[in-house]
Every structure is written in structure tokens, then in C-alpha cells.
Design a protein around this motif. Structure first.
Motif, PDB file in Angstrom:
ATOM      1  N   GLN A  25     -25.429 -13.864  60.735  1.00 49.55           N
ATOM      2  CA  GLN A  25     -24.218 -14.143  60.080  1.00 49.55           C
ATOM      3  C   GLN A  25     -23.414 -12.866  59.895  1.00 49.55           C
ATOM      4  OE1 GLN A  25     -25.306 -16.246  56.595  1.00 49.55           O
ATOM      5  NE2 GLN A  25     -25.720 -18.045  57.485  1.00 49.55           N
ATOM      6  N   GLU A  26     -24.364 -11.734  59.804  1.00 50.98           N
ATOM      7  CA  GLU A  26     -23.352 -10.481  59.297  1.00 50.98           C
ATOM      8  C   GLU A  26     -22.428  -9.877  60.683  1.00 50.98           C
ATOM      9  OE1 GLU A  26     -26.912 -10.586  56.761  1.00 50.98           O
ATOM     10  OE2 GLU A  26     -26.507 -10.955  58.925  1.00 50.98           O
ATOM     11  N   ALA A  27     -22.957  -9.999  61.498  1.00 50.63           N
ATOM     12  CA  ALA A  27     -22.433  -9.616  62.685  1.00 50.63           C
ATOM     13  C   ALA A  27     -21.164 -10.699  63.387  1.00 50.63           C
ATOM     14  CB  ALA A  27     -23.318  -9.593  63.987  1.00 50.63           C
ATOM     15  N   GLN A  28     -21.389 -11.765  62.958  1.00 52.54           N
ATOM     16  CA  GLN A  28     -20.614 -12.782  63.305  1.00 52.54           C
ATOM     17  C   GLN A  28     -19.288 -12.984  62.376  1.00 52.54           C
ATOM     18  OE1 GLN A  28     -22.102 -16.695  64.136  1.00 52.54           O
ATOM     19  NE2 GLN A  28     -23.753 -15.574  65.566  1.00 52.54           N
ATOM     20  N   ALA A  29     -19.704 -12.426  61.000  1.00 56.98           N
ATOM     21  CA  ALA A  29     -18.583 -12.173  60.223  1.00 56.98           C
ATOM     22  C   ALA A  29     -17.703 -10.858  60.463  1.00 56.98           C
ATOM     23  CB  ALA A  29     -19.289 -12.075  58.865  1.00 56.98           C
ATOM     24  N   ASP A  30     -18.383  -9.854  60.950  1.00 56.93           N
ATOM     25  CA  ASP A  30     -17.446  -8.605  61.211  1.00 56.93           C
ATOM     26  C   ASP A  30     -18.257  -7.716  62.040  1.00 56.93           C
ATOM     27  OD1 ASP A  30     -16.240  -6.334  61.013  1.00 56.93           O
ATOM     28  OD2 ASP A  30     -16.247  -5.894  59.029  1.00 56.93           O
ATOM     29  N   LEU A  31     -18.010  -8.206  63.417  1.00 61.15           N
ATOM     30  CA  LEU A  31     -18.730  -7.252  64.585  1.00 61.15           C
ATOM     31  C   LEU A  31     -18.455  -5.877  64.818  1.00 61.15           C
ATOM     32  CD1 LEU A  31     -20.712  -7.917  66.739  1.00 61.15           C
ATOM     33  CD2 LEU A  31     -18.695  -8.324  68.291  1.00 61.15           C
ATOM     34  N   ALA A  32     -17.259  -5.776  64.467  1.00 61.45           N
ATOM     35  CA  ALA A  32     -16.667  -4.140  64.373  1.00 61.45           C
ATOM     36  C   ALA A  32     -17.733  -3.289  63.182  1.00 61.45           C
ATOM     37  CB  ALA A  32     -15.409  -4.167  63.974  1.00 61.45           C
ATOM     38  N   ALA A  33     -18.124  -3.961  62.177  1.00 64.62           N
ATOM     39  CA  ALA A  33     -18.920  -3.084  61.219  1.00 64.62           C
ATOM     40  C   ALA A  33     -20.250  -2.942  61.534  1.00 64.62           C
ATOM     41  CB  ALA A  33     -18.788  -3.826  59.817  1.00 64.62           C
ATOM     42  N   THR A  34     -20.622  -3.523  62.795  1.00 63.59           N
ATOM     43  CA  THR A  34     -22.072  -3.418  63.170  1.00 63.59           C
ATOM     44  C   THR A  34     -22.279  -1.889  63.831  1.00 63.59           C
ATOM     45  OG1 THR A  34     -21.736  -4.249  65.362  1.00 63.59           O
ATOM     46  CG2 THR A  34     -22.254  -5.783  63.845  1.00 63.59           C
ATOM     47  N   SER A  35     -23.581  -1.538  63.723  1.00 68.72           N
ATOM     48  CA  SER A  35     -24.164  -0.271  64.457  1.00 68.72           C
ATOM     49  C   SER A  35     -24.559  -0.771  65.750  1.00 68.72           C
ATOM     50  CB  SER A  35     -25.384   0.011  63.591  1.00 68.72           C
ATOM     51  OG  SER A  35     -25.820   1.534  64.545  1.00 68.72           O
ATOM     52  N   PRO A  89     -29.582 -26.534  80.386  1.00 66.99           N
ATOM     53  CA  PRO A  89     -28.611 -27.468  80.269  1.00 66.99           C
ATOM     54  C   PRO A  89     -27.869 -27.554  81.776  1.00 66.99           C
ATOM     55  CG  PRO A  89     -27.664 -25.637  79.483  1.00 66.99           C
ATOM     56  CD  PRO A  89     -29.011 -25.211  79.710  1.00 66.99           C
ATOM     57  N   GLY A  90     -27.179 -28.570  81.848  1.00 66.55           N
ATOM     58  CA  GLY A  90     -26.272 -28.770  82.858  1.00 66.55           C
ATOM     59  C   GLY A  90     -26.913 -29.480  84.201  1.00 66.55           C
ATOM     60  N   VAL A  91     -26.468 -29.329  85.537  1.00 64.63           N
ATOM     61  CA  VAL A  91     -27.070 -30.054  86.544  1.00 64.63           C
ATOM     62  C   VAL A  91     -27.611 -29.387  87.579  1.00 64.63           C
ATOM     63  CG1 VAL A  91     -25.481 -32.159  86.281  1.00 64.63           C
ATOM     64  CG2 VAL A  91     -24.813 -30.376  87.722  1.00 64.63           C
ATOM     65  N   PRO A  92     -28.217 -29.632  88.723  1.00 62.96           N
ATOM     66  CA  PRO A  92     -28.658 -28.780  89.687  1.00 62.96           C
ATOM     67  C   PRO A  92     -27.375 -27.943  90.388  1.00 62.96           C
ATOM     68  CG  PRO A  92     -29.831 -30.670  89.756  1.00 62.96           C
ATOM     69  CD  PRO A  92     -28.654 -30.934  88.797  1.00 62.96           C
ATOM     70  N   GLY A  93     -27.515 -26.679  90.551  1.00 59.37           N
ATOM     71  CA  GLY A  93     -26.517 -25.991  91.478  1.00 59.37           C
ATOM     72  C   GLY A  93     -25.372 -25.612  90.188  1.00 59.37           C
ATOM     73  N   GLN A  94     -25.406 -25.976  89.044  1.00 57.76           N
ATOM     74  CA  GLN A  94     -24.364 -25.324  88.231  1.00 57.76           C
ATOM     75  C   GLN A  94     -24.741 -24.024  87.174  1.00 57.76           C
ATOM     76  OE1 GLN A  94     -23.993 -27.617  84.340  1.00 57.76           O
ATOM     77  NE2 GLN A  94     -22.285 -28.379  85.387  1.00 57.76           N
ATOM     78  N   MET A  95     -23.764 -23.149  87.105  1.00 51.32           N
ATOM     79  CA  MET A  95     -23.821 -22.264  86.454  1.00 51.32           C
ATOM     80  C   MET A  95     -24.154 -22.295  84.688  1.00 51.32           C
ATOM     81  SD  MET A  95     -23.656 -19.405  88.428  1.00 51.32           S
ATOM     82  CE  MET A  95     -23.446 -18.257  86.937  1.00 51.32           C
ATOM     83  N   THR A  96     -25.142 -21.447  84.416  1.00 50.09           N
ATOM     84  CA  THR A  96     -25.344 -21.474  82.894  1.00 50.09           C
ATOM     85  C   THR A  96     -25.103 -20.053  82.343  1.00 50.09           C
ATOM     86  OG1 THR A  96     -27.760 -21.562  83.347  1.00 50.09           O
ATOM     87  CG2 THR A  96     -26.976 -23.756  83.086  1.00 50.09           C
ATOM     88  N   TYR A  97     -25.322 -20.040  81.103  1.00 46.10           N
ATOM     89  CA  TYR A  97     -25.307 -18.921  80.333  1.00 46.10           C
ATOM     90  C   TYR A  97     -25.946 -18.680  79.060  1.00 46.10           C
ATOM     91  CZ  TYR A  97     -23.253 -14.834  77.526  1.00 46.10           C
ATOM     92  OH  TYR A  97     -22.819 -13.663  77.112  1.00 46.10           O
ATOM     93  N   PHE A  98     -26.949 -17.802  79.133  1.00 44.12           N
ATOM     94  CA  PHE A  98     -27.535 -17.311  77.992  1.00 44.12           C
ATOM     95  C   PHE A  98     -26.809 -16.624  77.097  1.00 44.12           C
ATOM     96  CE2 PHE A  98     -30.821 -14.878  75.439  1.00 44.12           C
ATOM     97  CZ  PHE A  98     -31.222 -15.971  74.977  1.00 44.12           C
ATOM     98  N   ALA A  99     -26.508 -17.258  75.837  1.00 43.83           N
ATOM     99  CA  ALA A  99     -25.592 -16.457  74.919  1.00 43.83           C
ATOM    100  C   ALA A  99     -26.389 -15.444  73.559  1.00 43.83           C
ATOM    101  CB  ALA A  99     -24.602 -17.539  74.297  1.00 43.83           C
ATOM    102  N   PRO A 100     -25.808 -14.360  73.834  1.00 44.33           N
ATOM    103  CA  PRO A 100     -26.490 -13.377  72.892  1.00 44.33           C
ATOM    104  C   PRO A 100     -26.214 -13.848  71.485  1.00 44.33           C
ATOM    105  CG  PRO A 100     -24.843 -12.371  73.926  1.00 44.33           C
ATOM    106  CD  PRO A 100     -24.788 -13.637  74.692  1.00 44.33           C
ATOM    107  N   ASP A 101     -25.328 -14.543  71.090  1.00 45.66           N
ATOM    108  CA  ASP A 101     -24.977 -14.990  69.575  1.00 45.66           C
ATOM    109  C   ASP A 101     -25.402 -16.151  69.378  1.00 45.66           C
ATOM    110  OD1 ASP A 101     -23.281 -16.209  71.656  1.00 45.66           O
ATOM    111  OD2 ASP A 101     -21.353 -16.086  70.168  1.00 45.66           O
ATOM    112  N   GLY A 115     -14.874 -13.071  69.802  1.00 46.37           N
ATOM    113  CA  GLY A 115     -15.917 -12.911  68.867  1.00 46.37           C
ATOM    114  C   GLY A 115     -17.208 -12.190  69.136  1.00 46.37           C
ATOM    115  N   LEU A 116     -17.279 -11.605  70.155  1.00 44.39           N
ATOM    116  CA  LEU A 116     -18.210 -10.852  70.761  1.00 44.39           C
ATOM    117  C   LEU A 116     -17.820  -9.466  71.401  1.00 44.39           C
ATOM    118  CD1 LEU A 116     -20.607 -13.150  72.764  1.00 44.39           C
ATOM    119  CD2 LEU A 116     -21.156 -12.082  70.844  1.00 44.39           C
TER     120      LEU A 116
END
Length: 309
Positions: free
Chosen positions: A268-278, A199-211, A240-241
């Protein structure tokens, strides 16, 4: 403002390297942290941002795109960016660690990118082995800090630059400039983001999101991205991360490792309760590889190159 002035990089910056880089005059391109708006607001699994495109180039400068600049010319410039960056580090709202630099790798990175030390990108590559932000949560690549397991790879290594300068080579998808411990990837768009599936335009920062396993436009150039991170916006960005104790877990990692989260951050499990993940420490390449595999299976497009680590 969120959009940073962008111009083609000096020399073969936009022709051979296929990228547009932040304006090659950092005094104009680097705003103070206090002047920044909340450009990116993150809610779980969603980025919300101001859709600002690139502005005009640095003071109307134009570069000869058919001339390769040597290392000395790229390094010895008026108004180098590094002193201003050091001021931003000192005033940073997040912990910043500047790693010692491998001179050979820093010069290799600078020469292949064809950016000068007047730009934030060039200054970080020349003067640092990389930056460690927020106690290790974000790693910003620079000139590389050595060859041992505890070192941070250089921009040249992460982006698989040719071993010898090649004016005809450029990264096909864009330039990877940073990782976070969850496998998030910060990259600078190349000259044709749409063709690269970004996404975005040339020269712009982008982020690949792990969630979300998707690339998201950040609506800012590299210089603005540096200032934005140092201004304290990472806390909101990663809402949220992060979980209780995230800082201690990130700080304990060598740079070759990231954090594997099970169930996965996009579940969905991680996004509902990230603290409970391993969670456990694993090689960064494993974190990136798992995310890339699932993105290919689940996402609309292949995320492409996420960095060689």
C-alpha cells in the motif's frame, strides 16, 4: 483490433513445444502501430483490457505437426518478418535498441521453438540478440547477445531449453519472451493455460505484474504485442509503476540487473507514493525471486517459472 491471428507453429510447434505461436506470415499478423487501439489500459494495480480471443490462422495455412524442420528451412523463407520489424523500429514511439546476435544461440532458440523467420518471434530470435525498449525499461529476448555480464540472454537460455534439440521437450508453463526492470514478466501462453495457472487462451500474451503478483491476460498474440509496445502504449500500461527519474535509472542498468523497490511495489505504501520508495539496482534473479516468494505466500496460485536469468 487487439487480438492477433494465431496458428500452431510449424513442424512440432504445438505438439512438441506445447505452444501456439503468432501466424507464421508477419505481413498479415503485424499491424502498423497507428492502427492499434489502446488494448491495455493500466490503472495502479489493475489491468483493463478488451477481451478478444485469437482469430483465424494466417491465410488458412495448416502445418504438418509431425515433421521437424531443420534450421535452414526455418531461416530461408519467403516474406521474412525482419524487414517489416525494422520499419516498425524506425517509426517507433519509444526508443528501441537492437542488440547484436549470438548466431549459435539464435539458431538453437529457433530450432527448439520450431518457428520460422516469417514470424515476429522467429525473426527476433534469428536477427537480434534481443531488443531494449524505453531506454532499458523493457528487455525483449531474442537470440542472445553474448556471454558477458552486460549481455542479454537468449530465448533458449531464459527458458532453459535443452542444450541439444529435443522434439519431446516443451516449457511446461509457456514461453518467457520479455522482462521489465521491476520484475514484470511477459510470457506466451502454452497449449493449456488453465492447467498452468495462467489466464487467457493458448498463444496469448500474459504479464506477471510486480504490483499485483498475479498473471494478467493481455488479449493479444506475440506479433501484436510487438507492435503494441512500439506504438507508445507502454506509458499508459505502466501508469502507477514509474516515478520521476525512472528513465535515467533504467538506462544506467546492465541487463543482468533490475530495480528493487522498498516498500515492495505490491504494498500500500508504494502504491500510495512510489516516488518516496527506496530503490537500488540488484540482480534480475533477485527481483524475480522475491516476487515469486511473496506471490506463493500471498497469492491464490504459484506464479511458476518466471525465467532463468
Amino acid at each position: 483490433m487487439c487480438g492477433a491471428p494465431l496458428i500452431p507453429a510449424v513442424g512440432l510447434g504445438s505438439q512438441a513445444f506445447g505452444l501456439l505461436f503468432p501466424a507464421d506470415g508477419v505481413p498479415q499478423a503485424l499491424p502498423q502501430a497507428g492502427d492499434l487501439a489502446d488494448c491495455i489500459r493500466r490503472t495502479p494495480s489493475v489491468h483493463r483490457n478488451l477481451a478478444l480471443g485469437p482469430g483465424v490462422g494466417d491465410a488458412g495455412q495448416h502445418w504438418d505437426h509431425h515433421r521437424v524442420r531443420g534450421t535452414d528451412e526455418l531461416i530461408n523463407v519467403d516474406d521474412p518478418a525482419w524487414p517489416e520489424l525494422q520499419e516498425l523500429f524506425a517509426a517507433s514511439a519509444v526508443p528501441v535498441r537492437v542488440l547484436p546476435v549470438d548466431r549459435g544461440e539464435s539458431h538453437r532458440s529457433l530450432l527448439q521453438m520450431q518457428v520460422t523467420a516469417r514470424s515476429a518471434l522467429g525473426a527476433v530470435a534469428l536477427n537480434s540478440g534481443g531488443l531494449v525498449l524505453d531506454d532499458g525499461w523493457v528487455r525483449v529476448f531474442g537470440g542472445g547477445s553474448g556471454e558477458d555480464d552486460g549481455s542479454l540472454p537468449s530465448l533458449a537460455q531464459v527458458n532453459a531449453f535443452p542444450s541439444d534439440f529435443d522434439p519431446a521437450w516443451h516449457p511446461a508453463k509457456g514461453l518467457v519472451v520479455g522482462h521489465d526492470v521491476l520484475g514484470g514478466v511477459f510470457a506466451l501462453n502454452g497449449h493449456d493455460p488453465e492447467a498452468a495457472g495462467r489466464p487467457g487462451v493458448p498463444g496469448q500474451m500474459t504479464y506477471f505484474a510486480p504490483d499485483t503478483l498475479e498473471w494478467e491476460a493481455m488479449d493479444m498474440g506475440h506479433s501484436m504485442w510487438m507492435s503494441w509496445m512500439l506504438s507508445g502504449r507502454l506509458e499508459k500500461f505502466y501508469e502507477g509503476l514509474r516515478w520521476p527519474g525512472w528513465r535515467e535509472e533504467a538506462a544506467s542498468l546492465p541487463f543482468s540487473q533490475g530495480i528493487s523497490v522498498i516498500p515492495f511495489p505490491w504494498s500500500q505504501e508504494a502504491q500510495a507514493d512510489l516516488a518516496a520508495t527506496s530503490r537500488r539496482a540488484v540482480p534480475v534473479r533477485e527481483v524475480l525471486g522475491v516476487a515469486a516468494d511473496f506471490a506463493q505466500q500471498m497469492g491464490p496460485v504459484d506464479p511458476g517459472f518466471l525465467g532463468a536469468v
